[in-house]
Design a protein around this motif. Structure first.
Motif, short mmCIF file in Angstrom:
data_model
loop_
_atom_site.label_atom_id
_atom_site.label_comp_id
_atom_site.label_asym_id
_atom_site.label_seq_id
_atom_site.Cartn_x
_atom_site.Cartn_y
_atom_site.Cartn_z
N ASP A 138 0.83 -1.20 0.00
CA ASP A 138 0.00 0.00 0.00
C ASP A 138 0.87 1.26 0.00
O ASP A 138 0.56 2.24 -0.68
CB ASP A 138 -0.93 0.01 1.22
N VAL A 139 1.97 1.22 0.78
CA VAL A 139 2.88 2.37 0.84
C VAL A 139 3.47 2.64 -0.54
O VAL A 139 3.52 3.79 -1.00
CB VAL A 139 4.01 2.13 1.86
N LYS A 140 3.90 1.58 -1.23
CA LYS A 140 4.47 1.76 -2.56
C LYS A 140 3.45 2.33 -3.53
O LYS A 140 3.80 3.07 -4.46
CB LYS A 140 5.02 0.42 -3.08
N GLY A 141 2.16 1.98 -3.31
CA GLY A 141 1.10 2.54 -4.14
C GLY A 141 0.99 4.05 -3.97
O GLY A 141 0.78 4.78 -4.94
N VAL A 142 1.13 4.51 -2.72
CA VAL A 142 1.09 5.96 -2.46
C VAL A 142 2.32 6.63 -3.04
O VAL A 142 2.24 7.70 -3.67
CB VAL A 142 0.99 6.22 -0.94
N ILE A 143 3.50 6.02 -2.84
CA ILE A 143 4.73 6.59 -3.36
C ILE A 143 4.68 6.71 -4.88
O ILE A 143 5.23 7.65 -5.47
CB ILE A 143 5.95 5.75 -2.93
N ALA A 144 3.98 5.77 -5.52
CA ALA A 144 3.86 5.80 -6.98
C ALA A 144 3.13 7.06 -7.48
O ALA A 144 3.24 7.42 -8.65
CB ALA A 144 3.15 4.55 -7.49
#
Length: 246
Positions: A129-135
């Motif tokens: 989920d964090v990587k989704g936000v960072i994307a």
């Protein structure tokens, strides 16, 4: 319609329209900053020169392989690092192959092992989920950057030979993205993101440090992702760059 942006140094002020095009975040950052700082240059000429430099840099990187090392820290406790051998594939995407010893299975009885495996799965899901936000930020979206400029919120902060270009409320209300640009070398040297997951109290930050190889090729040297609410810090370092054989 392009936003007219004024940059003032001492008693002199220069005004130029900032034109945001292209998909490369390095190109975007360089275009924005070069057009603002070197206002005497024609925007189109600067943009073309930067786009050419970025295209050449990407081409150079595709002739390299390197080692990616990720160190995960949970509640202040460092977990065993993982490593991948990376190179660009025919589709232009980075391919990763695990290297080094296999992960050590959890010790203890079945109940303890199930608890550990459940915790690992929860962390993996959260980091996804964090990587989704960072994307939302890396690479920056050209349209969002243009909207930020048109809103008048973007600021340029010179610091020595560097310039920080700050985008507040970039992807979420209250967030901030900052690109650091070396005006002499005409390279993006760092990217910093301050954002959150769902609620503002679930803070997530990302620091990206760029570096150059001996032949001038630019690459991501290190990224540090900090998920404060879960007390997770993921540090990824790229090293041991080697040119591939012809």
């Amino acid at each position: 319609m392009d936003k007219i942006f004024t940059v003032r140094y001492g008693k002199q002020a220069a005004t130029r329209p900032l034109m945001v095009t292209g998909s490369s975040w390095i190109t975007i950052g360089a275009v924005l900053l070069t057009a603002a700082i070197h206002a005497m240059a024609q925007g189109g000429e600067v943009q073309q020169a930067v786009q050419q430099a970025v295209a050449e840099n990407k081409q150079k990187l595709q002739h390299y392989q390197w080692i990616e090392t990720t160190q995960l820290t949970l509640n202040g406790e460092a977990k065993p690092p993982t490593q991948n051998m990376c190179r660009y594939g025919p589709d232009g995407q980075v391919q990763k192959m695990p290297v080094g010893p296999a992960p050590v299975p959890p010790s203890g009885g079945r109940l303890k092992q199930r608890v550990i495996e459940k915790k690992k799965a929860e962390i993996k899901d959260y980091m996804g989920d964090v990587k989704g936000v960072i994307a939302l930020y890396v690479p920056p979206d050209p349209q969002k950057m243009k909207q930020a400029i048109q809103s008048g919120k973007v600021s340029l902060n010179p610091a020595g030979g560097m310039v920080n270009i700050v985008f507040p409320d970039y992807a979420q209300p209250g967030d901030r993205m900052t690109i650091t640009f070396d005006s002499a070398a005409k390279k993006v040297v760092a990217l910093d993101v301050n954002t959150y997951m769902g609620e503002t109290k679930d803070v997530v930050t990302l620091q990206v440090q760029m570096a150059s190889l001996p032949d001038g090729t630019n690459y991501t040297q290190q990224t540090i992702l900090n998920a404060t609410a879960k007390k997770i810090v993921a540090t990824t370092t790229n090293s041991s760059y080697q040119k591939l054989g012809n």
